[in-house]
Scaffold this active site. Structure first.
Site, PDB file in Angstrom:
ATOM      1  CG  HIS A 147      18.665  -7.230 -28.204  1.00  0.00           C
ATOM      2  ND1 HIS A 147      20.022  -7.340 -27.994  1.00  0.00           N
ATOM      3  CD2 HIS A 147      18.326  -8.290 -28.983  1.00  0.00           C
ATOM      4  CE1 HIS A 147      20.485  -8.410 -28.616  1.00  0.00           C
ATOM      5  NE2 HIS A 147      19.476  -9.003 -29.238  1.00  0.00           N
TER       6      HIS A 147
ATOM      7  CB  CYS B 248      18.690 -10.071 -32.392  1.00  0.00           C
ATOM      8  SG  CYS B 248      17.382 -11.143 -31.746  1.00  0.00           S
TER       9      CYS B 248
END
Length: 194
Positions: free
Chosen positions: A154, A170
Site C-alpha cells: 500500500h 506490510c
C-alpha cells in the site's frame, strides 16, 4: 508468467487433494467486495491446484476449473526485504524498480511466494490511495487493525519511511508508485518476497 482463476460462483469449494475431501469454502465476492481470485499452480483433468489466501502461508488446494474464469498474467513482483526494493517484471524482464518500506525485526514481512488477492481504496489515510491485499499473513501478528494480520502492499502518508524496515509487516510504497501499480496489475499477480 502465470495464470489466475477468478470465481464465477458465490461459494468456491476447495479440496485437500484431487478426489480428496473438501477442506474449505471461499466466498465470492471477497469480504471487501472484490472478485475472489486465486493463483493457479497446475492443472489436471478439469481441476486446478491453486495458492490459497489463508493461513498458514503457502497453503494450497484444488478447485473445479468449471467454477472459474482463467486469465493469463504477464506481470510479477519481487520484493527484497534486505534492499527494501520492489521489482516489477513483465514477461520475465524487469521494467521498474521502486524503493519500499518493509517490516521491522519484531514484525518482519514474511518471505515466500504469494499473490495479489484484492485492491481497495483504504478509508485510513495512513495507507495511501490504494492497498493491495496479499495472500500472505504475518508470522507474528494474528490480528492487526481489526483484520486477520493479512499483509498489504500500500501507499503511505509517511514518505520518509520508504526505503527502511519500519512497518508491521506490510510493504509500503510512495503514493505515486502504488497508484501506478493499481492501474497496471490485475488480481492474481504473483509476488515473491525474500
Amino acid at each position: 508468467m502465470g495464470t489466475s482463476a477468478t470465481a464465477t460462483v458465490p461459494r468456491l469449494t476447495v479440496y485437500a487433494s484431487l478426489g480428496g475431501p473438501a477442506k474449505l469454502s471461499l466466498t465470492n465476492p471477497s469480504p471487501t467486495g472484490g472478485p475472489l481470485t486465486l493463483l493457479v499452480v497446475q492443472s489436471s483433468d478439469g481441476w486446478l491446484e491453486v495458492d490459497l489466501p489463508t493461513r498458514p502461508n503457502g497453503s494450497r488446494g484444488w478447485i473445479s476449473a468449471s467454477q472459474v474464469t482463467l486469465h493469463d498474467l504477464v506481470y510479477s513482483i519481487r520484493v527484497s526485504t534486505e534492499a527494501n526494493t520492489l521489482s516489477l517484471t513483465r514477461n520475465n524482464t524487469v521494467v521498474s524498480t521502486y524503493p519500499v518500506a518493509t517490516g521491522t525485526g519484531g514484525t518482519p514481512t514474511p518471505h515466500g511466494s504469494f499473490y495479489l488477492t484484492e485492491l481497495i481504496a483504504p478509508s485510513n489515510p495512513g495507507y495511501g490511495p490504494y492497498a493491495f491485499g496479499l495472500s500472505a499473513f504475518s508470522d507474528v501478528l494474528t490480528s492487526f487493525g481489526g483484520g486477520p494480520g493479512q499483509i498489504g502492499l500500500h501507499g503511505t502518508d509517511d514518505a520518509a519511511s520508504i526505503g527502511r524496515a519500519v512497518s508491521h509487516g506490510c510493504i509500503r510504497m510512495s503514493n505515486a508508485d502504488i497508484t501506478a501499480l493499481a492501474a497496471l496489475l490485475p488480481l492474481g499477480t504473483p509476488i515473491a518476497i525474500d
